[in-house]
Design a protein around this motif. Structure first.
Motif, PDB file in Angstrom:
ATOM      1  N   LEU A 180      -2.813  -1.977  -3.014  1.00 40.14           N
ATOM      2  CA  LEU A 180      -3.139  -0.605  -3.389  1.00 40.14           C
ATOM      3  C   LEU A 180      -3.799  -0.859  -4.978  1.00 40.14           C
ATOM      4  O   LEU A 180      -2.943  -1.414  -5.816  1.00 40.14           O
ATOM      5  CB  LEU A 180      -1.846   0.313  -3.666  1.00 40.14           C
ATOM      6  CG  LEU A 180      -2.078   1.746  -4.247  1.00 40.14           C
ATOM      7  CD1 LEU A 180      -3.188   2.609  -3.634  1.00 40.14           C
ATOM      8  CD2 LEU A 180      -0.594   2.404  -4.403  1.00 40.14           C
ATOM      9  N   ASP A 181      -4.708  -0.254  -5.215  1.00 43.15           N
ATOM     10  CA  ASP A 181      -5.269  -0.384  -6.454  1.00 43.15           C
ATOM     11  C   ASP A 181      -5.659   1.246  -7.135  1.00 43.15           C
ATOM     12  O   ASP A 181      -6.197   1.862  -6.292  1.00 43.15           O
ATOM     13  CB  ASP A 181      -6.549  -1.083  -6.600  1.00 43.15           C
ATOM     14  CG  ASP A 181      -6.467  -2.422  -6.409  1.00 43.15           C
ATOM     15  OD1 ASP A 181      -5.363  -3.252  -6.673  1.00 43.15           O
ATOM     16  OD2 ASP A 181      -7.390  -3.158  -5.734  1.00 43.15           O
ATOM     17  N   MET A 182      -5.103   1.382  -8.426  1.00 37.78           N
ATOM     18  CA  MET A 182      -5.270   2.848  -8.721  1.00 37.78           C
ATOM     19  C   MET A 182      -5.807   2.825 -10.122  1.00 37.78           C
ATOM     20  O   MET A 182      -5.236   1.886 -11.050  1.00 37.78           O
ATOM     21  CB  MET A 182      -3.885   3.315  -8.705  1.00 37.78           C
ATOM     22  CG  MET A 182      -3.237   3.811  -7.338  1.00 37.78           C
ATOM     23  SD  MET A 182      -1.742   4.628  -7.090  1.00 37.78           S
ATOM     24  CE  MET A 182      -2.427   6.231  -8.014  1.00 37.78           C
ATOM     25  N   LEU A 192      -5.902   5.632 -13.141  1.00 38.18           N
ATOM     26  CA  LEU A 192      -5.582   6.841 -13.946  1.00 38.18           C
ATOM     27  C   LEU A 192      -6.063   7.161 -15.152  1.00 38.18           C
ATOM     28  O   LEU A 192      -6.033   6.259 -15.952  1.00 38.18           O
ATOM     29  CB  LEU A 192      -4.128   7.260 -13.586  1.00 38.18           C
ATOM     30  CG  LEU A 192      -3.627   7.050 -12.055  1.00 38.18           C
ATOM     31  CD1 LEU A 192      -2.967   5.601 -11.976  1.00 38.18           C
ATOM     32  CD2 LEU A 192      -2.503   7.958 -11.828  1.00 38.18           C
ATOM     33  N   GLU A 230       2.808   3.980  -3.684  1.00 38.12           N
ATOM     34  CA  GLU A 230       2.065   4.906  -4.532  1.00 38.12           C
ATOM     35  C   GLU A 230       3.294   5.894  -5.146  1.00 38.12           C
ATOM     36  O   GLU A 230       3.127   6.441  -6.206  1.00 38.12           O
ATOM     37  CB  GLU A 230       1.020   5.606  -3.833  1.00 38.12           C
ATOM     38  CG  GLU A 230       0.372   6.824  -4.813  1.00 38.12           C
ATOM     39  CD  GLU A 230      -0.855   7.380  -4.066  1.00 38.12           C
ATOM     40  OE1 GLU A 230      -1.238   8.350  -4.602  1.00 38.12           O
ATOM     41  OE2 GLU A 230      -1.225   6.646  -3.113  1.00 38.12           O
ATOM     42  N   TYR A 239       0.849  -0.997  -0.117  1.00 35.40           N
ATOM     43  CA  TYR A 239       0.073  -0.103  -0.050  1.00 35.40           C
ATOM     44  C   TYR A 239       0.755   1.284  -0.027  1.00 35.40           C
ATOM     45  O   TYR A 239       0.450   2.215  -0.510  1.00 35.40           O
ATOM     46  CB  TYR A 239      -0.923  -0.027   1.147  1.00 35.40           C
ATOM     47  CG  TYR A 239      -0.188   0.309   2.609  1.00 35.40           C
ATOM     48  CD1 TYR A 239      -0.090   1.415   3.150  1.00 35.40           C
ATOM     49  CD2 TYR A 239       0.241  -1.068   3.247  1.00 35.40           C
ATOM     50  CE1 TYR A 239       0.356   1.359   4.313  1.00 35.40           C
ATOM     51  CE2 TYR A 239       0.737  -0.660   4.446  1.00 35.40           C
ATOM     52  CZ  TYR A 239       0.993   0.401   5.023  1.00 35.40           C
ATOM     53  OH  TYR A 239       1.589   0.562   6.233  1.00 35.40           O
ATOM     54  N   ILE A 298      -5.547  11.342 -11.541  1.00 33.07           N
ATOM     55  CA  ILE A 298      -6.277  10.147 -10.729  1.00 33.07           C
ATOM     56  C   ILE A 298      -7.682  10.053 -10.866  1.00 33.07           C
ATOM     57  O   ILE A 298      -8.295  11.114 -10.237  1.00 33.07           O
ATOM     58  CB  ILE A 298      -5.292  10.160  -9.194  1.00 33.07           C
ATOM     59  CG1 ILE A 298      -3.810  10.089  -9.117  1.00 33.07           C
ATOM     60  CG2 ILE A 298      -5.886   8.904  -8.354  1.00 33.07           C
ATOM     61  CD1 ILE A 298      -3.301  10.073  -8.028  1.00 33.07           C
ATOM     62  N   ARG A 326      -8.664   5.430  -6.375  1.00 33.40           N
ATOM     63  CA  ARG A 326      -7.641   4.946  -5.550  1.00 33.40           C
ATOM     64  C   ARG A 326      -8.031   4.022  -4.409  1.00 33.40           C
ATOM     65  O   ARG A 326      -8.953   4.540  -3.793  1.00 33.40           O
ATOM     66  CB  ARG A 326      -6.914   6.088  -4.969  1.00 33.40           C
ATOM     67  CG  ARG A 326      -5.616   5.637  -3.944  1.00 33.40           C
ATOM     68  CD  ARG A 326      -5.177   6.869  -3.232  1.00 33.40           C
ATOM     69  NE  ARG A 326      -4.319   7.573  -4.042  1.00 33.40           N
ATOM     70  CZ  ARG A 326      -4.764   8.832  -4.168  1.00 33.40           C
ATOM     71  NH1 ARG A 326      -5.925   9.514  -3.777  1.00 33.40           N
ATOM     72  NH2 ARG A 326      -3.907   9.762  -5.041  1.00 33.40           N
ATOM     73  N   ASN A 327      -7.931   2.697  -4.443  1.00 33.45           N
ATOM     74  CA  ASN A 327      -8.496   1.729  -3.600  1.00 33.45           C
ATOM     75  C   ASN A 327      -7.417   1.203  -2.693  1.00 33.45           C
ATOM     76  O   ASN A 327      -6.441   0.584  -3.211  1.00 33.45           O
ATOM     77  CB  ASN A 327      -8.986   0.802  -4.267  1.00 33.45           C
ATOM     78  CG  ASN A 327      -9.859  -0.186  -3.367  1.00 33.45           C
ATOM     79  OD1 ASN A 327     -10.087   0.029  -2.083  1.00 33.45           O
ATOM     80  ND2 ASN A 327     -10.115  -1.552  -3.765  1.00 33.45           N
ATOM     81  N   LEU A 328      -7.282   1.680  -1.510  1.00 30.05           N
ATOM     82  CA  LEU A 328      -6.383   1.184  -0.560  1.00 30.05           C
ATOM     83  C   LEU A 328      -6.683   0.188   0.479  1.00 30.05           C
ATOM     84  O   LEU A 328      -7.515   0.507   1.307  1.00 30.05           O
ATOM     85  CB  LEU A 328      -5.457   2.520   0.135  1.00 30.05           C
ATOM     86  CG  LEU A 328      -4.490   2.404   1.086  1.00 30.05           C
ATOM     87  CD1 LEU A 328      -3.161   1.749   0.281  1.00 30.05           C
ATOM     88  CD2 LEU A 328      -3.963   3.729   1.501  1.00 30.05           C
TER      89      LEU A 328
END
Length: 224
Positions: free
Chosen positions: A186-188, A190, A160, A157, A176, A179-181
Motif C-alpha cells: 500500500l502506498d499513500m 496525504l 490502512e 495492503y 488523502i 492511494r496506490n494499492l
C-alpha cells in the motif's frame, strides 16, 4: 499663417529640446544605482526560491538604470521621445515570470528608474522604504500553517486502518491525496497539518507493516 506654422509654434516649439547637464545625468544615475542596489539586497534577503537566480537580481539593477536613462532622454526632446516610444513598442519579452514576487521586484525596479529619471529621487526613496516595510510585514504575518506531504509505504495492503489511526492522533488536519494499492503493498500520499512531525514518523515506523514514512514540505497554498 498656415496650419503647419500654427502647429509648429504651439506644439513643437513648446517642447523644444534642452541640454541636460553632465552633473544632472551623473546625479540621476548615482541615485538610481544606490536605490537599485537597495532593491538588490532586499531581493537577496527575502528570496525563498529553491535556487537563487543571481542573474535576475542583477537585471533589476540594470533595468532601473536603463529606465532612468530613457526617461532622461525623453525629457530632453519631444521628437526623440516619440521615436523611442515607437522603438520600444516592438520589443517583446518571452521569458515567463513564475514567482509573482519576482514580478513585484521587476516593476519596482522599473518604477525607480522612471521616478529618478524624472528627477523625483525623494519619492523613489520614500516609496522604496514603504514597499520594503509592506513586504517584510506581510511576509512575517502568519495567515495559516502550511501543510506538508506525508508519504507512507506499507508491505500489507490491509494496513490502512492502523496507519490512519496514527495520523488522526498526531495530525490536526489531514487529506488523502493519493492511494496506490496492490496485492502486496500500500502506498499513500496525504496532505497533513501537524506540529509533531517527528513523533508522527516514529509512530508510523513502529507499525510492523510500514516500510517507509516521509514528510515533505511544499510551496503550495494552504488548503485547510
Amino acid at each position: 499663417m498656415s496650419f503647419a506654422d500654427i502647429f509648429k509654434k504651439s506644439f513643437l516649439e513648446g517642447y523644444a529640446s534642452y541640454d541636460i547637464s553632465i552633473v544632472t545625468i551623473f546625479v540621476c544615475m548615482i541615485v538610481t544605482v544606490v536605490i537599485a542596489g537597495y532593491i538588490f539586497l532586499i531581493y537577496r534577503l527575502i528570496n525563498r526560491n529553491a535556487f537563487y537566480n543571481r542573474n535576475f537580481n542583477l537585471s533589476l539593477v540594470a533595468i532601473a538604470v536603463i529606465t532612468a536613462a530613457i526617461i532622461l532622454t525623453i525629457q530632453s526632446n519631444i521628437v526623440i521621445s516619440l521615436g523611442m516610444v515607437g522603438a520600444l513598442s516592438i520589443v517583446r519579452f518571452r521569458t515567463a515570470v513564475k514567482d509573482p514576487l519576482d514580478l513585484v521586484f521587476l516593476f519596482w525596479a522599473i518604477s525607480i528608474g522612471i521616478i529618478c529619471g524624472a528627477g523625483f529621487a525623494v519619492i523613489a526613496l520614500i516609496a522604496s522604504v514603504i514597499i520594503t516595510l509592506i513586504i517584510l510585514l506581510f511576509d512575517r504575518m502568519s495567515v495559516g500553517r502550511c501543510p506538508v506531504i506525508l508519504l507512507v509505504n506499507a508491505s500489507d495492503y490491509a494496513a490502512e486502518d492502523v496507519i490512519m489511526q496514527v495520523i488522526k492522533k498526531e495530525c490536526d488536519m489531514y487529506k488523502i491525496k493519493a492511494r496506490n494499492l496492490t496485492k502486496e503493498k500500500l502506498d499513500m500520499a496525504l496532505e497533513v497539518k501537524t506540529d509533531r512531525g517527528a513523533e508522527l514518523l516514529k509512530e508510523l515506523m513502529e507499525l510492523e507493516p510500514v516500510t517507509l514514512a516521509s514528510l515533505l514540505d511544499h510551496d503550495g497554498e494552504v488548503t485547510f
